[in-house]
Motif scaffolding. Structure first.
Motif, PDB file in Angstrom:
ATOM      1  N   ALA A 149       0.845  -1.193   0.000  1.00 23.83           N
ATOM      2  CA  ALA A 149       0.000   0.000   0.000  1.00 23.83           C
ATOM      3  C   ALA A 149       0.878   1.240   0.000  1.00 23.83           C
ATOM      4  N   PRO A 150       0.369   2.360  -0.491  1.00 24.58           N
ATOM      5  CA  PRO A 150       1.099   3.609  -0.320  1.00 24.58           C
ATOM      6  C   PRO A 150       1.385   3.846   1.158  1.00 24.58           C
ATOM      7  N   ALA A 151       2.561   4.389   1.449  1.00 24.23           N
ATOM      8  CA  ALA A 151       3.006   4.524   2.841  1.00 24.23           C
ATOM      9  C   ALA A 151       2.044   5.333   3.693  1.00 24.23           C
ATOM     10  N   VAL A 152       1.288   6.254   3.086  1.00 24.15           N
ATOM     11  CA  VAL A 152       0.392   7.111   3.851  1.00 24.15           C
ATOM     12  C   VAL A 152      -0.644   6.307   4.628  1.00 24.15           C
ATOM     13  N   PHE A 153      -1.005   5.109   4.150  1.00 32.15           N
ATOM     14  CA  PHE A 153      -2.013   4.317   4.848  1.00 32.15           C
ATOM     15  C   PHE A 153      -1.469   3.684   6.130  1.00 32.15           C
ATOM     16  N   GLY A 154      -0.184   3.860   6.391  1.00 31.83           N
ATOM     17  CA  GLY A 154       0.382   3.395   7.649  1.00 31.83           C
ATOM     18  C   GLY A 154       0.048   4.284   8.829  1.00 31.83           C
ATOM     19  N   PHE A 155      -0.521   5.463   8.575  1.00 31.59           N
ATOM     20  CA  PHE A 155      -0.879   6.368   9.668  1.00 31.59           C
ATOM     21  C   PHE A 155      -2.088   5.860  10.456  1.00 31.59           C
ATOM     22  N   VAL A 156      -3.146   5.495   9.765  1.00 37.73           N
ATOM     23  CA  VAL A 156      -4.412   5.144  10.420  1.00 37.73           C
ATOM     24  C   VAL A 156      -4.942   3.780   9.973  1.00 37.73           C
ATOM     25  N   THR A 157      -5.045   3.570   8.669  1.00 40.75           N
ATOM     26  CA  THR A 157      -5.764   2.403   8.153  1.00 40.75           C
ATOM     27  C   THR A 157      -5.055   1.081   8.416  1.00 40.75           C
ATOM     28  N   LEU A 158      -3.778   0.976   8.059  1.00 45.99           N
ATOM     29  CA  LEU A 158      -3.081  -0.300   8.219  1.00 45.99           C
ATOM     30  C   LEU A 158      -2.962  -0.745   9.681  1.00 45.99           C
ATOM     31  N   PRO A 159      -2.742   0.168  10.644  1.00 52.78           N
ATOM     32  CA  PRO A 159      -2.777  -0.297  12.039  1.00 52.78           C
ATOM     33  C   PRO A 159      -4.105  -0.950  12.422  1.00 52.78           C
ATOM     34  N   LYS A 160      -5.209  -0.435  11.894  1.00 49.21           N
ATOM     35  CA  LYS A 160      -6.504  -1.062  12.155  1.00 49.21           C
ATOM     36  C   LYS A 160      -6.587  -2.438  11.503  1.00 49.21           C
ATOM     37  N   VAL A 161      -6.055  -2.529  10.280  1.00 44.68           N
ATOM     38  CA  VAL A 161      -6.053  -3.808   9.580  1.00 44.68           C
ATOM     39  C   VAL A 161      -5.250  -4.846  10.358  1.00 44.68           C
ATOM     40  N   VAL A 162      -4.061  -4.457  10.809  1.00 49.22           N
ATOM     41  CA  VAL A 162      -3.195  -5.385  11.552  1.00 49.22           C
ATOM     42  C   VAL A 162      -3.854  -5.808  12.861  1.00 49.22           C
ATOM     43  N   ALA A 163      -4.492  -4.870  13.538  1.00 51.18           N
ATOM     44  CA  ALA A 163      -5.157  -5.197  14.807  1.00 51.18           C
ATOM     45  C   ALA A 163      -6.243  -6.240  14.604  1.00 51.18           C
ATOM     46  N   THR A 164      -7.012  -6.101  13.517  1.00 49.55           N
ATOM     47  CA  THR A 164      -8.075  -7.071  13.237  1.00 49.55           C
ATOM     48  C   THR A 164      -7.499  -8.436  12.888  1.00 49.55           C
ATOM     49  N   ILE A 165      -6.476  -8.454  12.025  1.00 43.58           N
ATOM     50  CA  ILE A 165      -5.846  -9.724  11.655  1.00 43.58           C
ATOM     51  C   ILE A 165      -5.277 -10.417  12.889  1.00 43.58           C
ATOM     52  N   ARG A 166      -4.635  -9.648  13.737  1.00 42.26           N
ATOM     53  CA  ARG A 166      -4.022 -10.218  14.941  1.00 42.26           C
ATOM     54  C   ARG A 166      -5.059 -10.771  15.899  1.00 42.26           C
ATOM     55  N   SER A 167      -6.214 -10.114  15.962  1.00 43.58           N
ATOM     56  CA  SER A 167      -7.256 -10.558  16.896  1.00 43.58           C
ATOM     57  C   SER A 167      -7.949 -11.835  16.428  1.00 43.58           C
ATOM     58  N   LYS A 168      -7.892 -12.128  15.118  1.00 41.74           N
ATOM     59  CA  LYS A 168      -8.643 -13.255  14.578  1.00 41.74           C
ATOM     60  C   LYS A 168      -7.775 -14.403  14.098  1.00 41.74           C
ATOM     61  N   THR A 169      -6.458 -14.169  13.972  1.00 35.90           N
ATOM     62  CA  THR A 169      -5.552 -15.224  13.507  1.00 35.90           C
ATOM     63  C   THR A 169      -4.271 -15.166  14.319  1.00 35.90           C
ATOM     64  N   ASP A 170      -3.390 -16.127  14.078  1.00 37.22           N
ATOM     65  CA  ASP A 170      -2.059 -16.096  14.686  1.00 37.22           C
ATOM     66  C   ASP A 170      -1.023 -15.528  13.722  1.00 37.22           C
ATOM     67  N   SER A 171      -1.486 -14.924  12.650  1.00 38.13           N
ATOM     68  CA  SER A 171      -0.586 -14.472  11.597  1.00 38.13           C
ATOM     69  C   SER A 171       0.041 -13.124  11.916  1.00 38.13           C
ATOM     70  N   SER A 172       1.230 -12.910  11.345  1.00 38.53           N
ATOM     71  CA  SER A 172       1.880 -11.608  11.381  1.00 38.53           C
ATOM     72  C   SER A 172       1.668 -10.937  10.028  1.00 38.53           C
ATOM     73  N   VAL A 173       1.991  -9.661   9.953  1.00 36.14           N
ATOM     74  CA  VAL A 173       1.774  -8.888   8.735  1.00 36.14           C
ATOM     75  C   VAL A 173       3.074  -8.229   8.310  1.00 36.14           C
ATOM     76  N   ARG A 174       3.346  -8.292   7.023  1.00 40.31           N
ATOM     77  CA  ARG A 174       4.474  -7.568   6.441  1.00 40.31           C
ATOM     78  C   ARG A 174       3.894  -6.449   5.591  1.00 40.31           C
ATOM     79  N   SER A 175       4.253  -5.207   5.908  1.00 42.62           N
ATOM     80  CA  SER A 175       3.751  -4.057   5.175  1.00 42.62           C
ATOM     81  C   SER A 175       4.800  -3.611   4.164  1.00 42.62           C
ATOM     82  N   ILE A 176       4.397  -3.491   2.894  1.00 37.26           N
ATOM     83  CA  ILE A 176       5.296  -3.083   1.818  1.00 37.26           C
ATOM     84  C   ILE A 176       4.751  -1.803   1.206  1.00 37.26           C
TER      85      ILE A 176
END
Length: 335
Positions: free
Chosen positions: A104-131
């Motif tokens: 994703a464009p780096a700007v989405f690391g301010f608000v959106t991607l942290p929310k995405v990671v929080a949801t993924i973490r709460s529902k799976t055991d997976s980690s996330v790599r942001s590019i």
């Protein structure tokens, strides 16, 4: 391990990369746990296969040639992909957690991607790599296999990608809270007379649209600084150095900066999508990740902006009155 039909061997490339990283055959040998003569032999074999001199040799040292540095870029990419493949295979065989890569464009690391990671973490055991990357680079990350999912903007090539709509946005002008635009419901081209502008690089279509509109209205823009990636403008605007024109979805990422914004007239409509490679089979973790992206955008936008067919314009009502950013809400780990 031999690669394709070229005769290149994986070990040769690994040794080559180690020499470039370490700066000498001796230190590369230590890092790889093999002898220095073995390192030298691998390098000579690689040079013979390629027909290229990769290192200039003197009595006590070797110096990488220009060709060596050019080769390294592709070698790094190939070996990194193989490392990820190996880790993925190991995880599948041992039923360990999966790593999801999101481009994703780096700007989405301010608000959106942290929310995405929080949801993924709460529902799976997976980690996330942001590019990070621009929209074109996001597509390249998907096609190369470096990323599983991406956040992009229409149009995208339907022969290469599938996508799910995540939001639509019009243009807005962002500015310091003490700016005179705070008292306006909308910013028009004539309002920008005398304003210093923080503007995206001229190669971007949004630049052409914005400034064609200004010049059509007889306004010659006063550009203070140009930036080449969404996110850079917020610092200049926060410092009160000028105003900037972006769109609502990008502007939402700046909520922590407590800026204000108003709709811009004339405006364009942008459609944002989550993309993945066409024909990709989804695991349960990828399904959760896609849903997390869609939910994160829905959490930031009015419900009417999530247009399933991507043809419905964002509601006109929000263009009346003004838009003031709120501080980020706590991320809910359960929906």
């Amino acid at each position: 391990m031999e690669l394709l039909q070229s005769g290149l061997k994986l070990r040769q490339l690994q040794v080559f990369r180690a020499v470039l990283r370490a700066g000498s055959t001796r230190q590369a040998a230590v890092a790889l746990g093999i002898s220095q003569p073995a390192v030298s032999q691998h390098i000579k074999q690689l040079e013979a296969l390629l027909g290229v001199v990769l290192f200039e040799r003197s009595t006590n040292r070797i110096l990488p040639s220009r060709e060596a540095w050019e080769l390294l870029r592709n070698v790094e990419l190939a070996l990194t992909s193989l490392d990820r493949l190996e880790a993925s295979i190991f995880a599948m065989k041992n039923e360990e957690r999966q790593q999801i890569a999101i481009a994703a464009p780096a700007v989405f690391g301010f608000v959106t991607l942290p929310k995405v990671v929080a949801t993924i973490r709460s529902k799976t055991d997976s980690s996330v790599r942001s590019i990070s990357g621009n929209y074109h680079q996001v597509g390249e990350h998907i096609l190369s296999g470096r990323a599983d999912l991406g956040i992009s903007r229409l149009p995208v090539d339907p022969r290469l990608f599938e996508w799910a709509p995540i939001g639509s946005a019009h243009n807005v002008c962002i500015f310091h809270p003490k700016h005179r635009f705070s008292g306006q419901a909308c910013v028009e081209a004539s309002d920008l007379v005398g304003e210093t502008i923080v503007d995206i690089d001229p190669e971007f279509a949004s630049h052409q649209m914005n400034f064609n509109a200004l010049r059509f209205a007889g306004v010659e823009p006063d550009i203070l600084v140009e930036y080449d990636s969404n996110g850079y403008e917020v610092g200049f605007v926060s410092a009160g150095l000028g105003v900037s024109i972006t769109n609502e979805i990008i502007a939402r990422e700046y909520s922590a900066f407590e800026l204000e914004a108003r709709p811009v007239d004339p405006s364009a409509l942008y459609h944002y999508v989550a993309i993945w490679q066409r024909g990709r089979t989804f695991s349960s973790t990828l399904e959760v990740s896609l849903d997390a992206i869609r939910s994160a955008f829905a959490d930031c936008l009015p419900a009417n902006d999530i247009a399933p067919d991507m043809d419905r314009p964002a509601i006109a009502a929000r263009r009346q009155g003004f838009l003031t950013f709120m501080k980020p809400r706590p991320v809910s780990l359960k929906r």
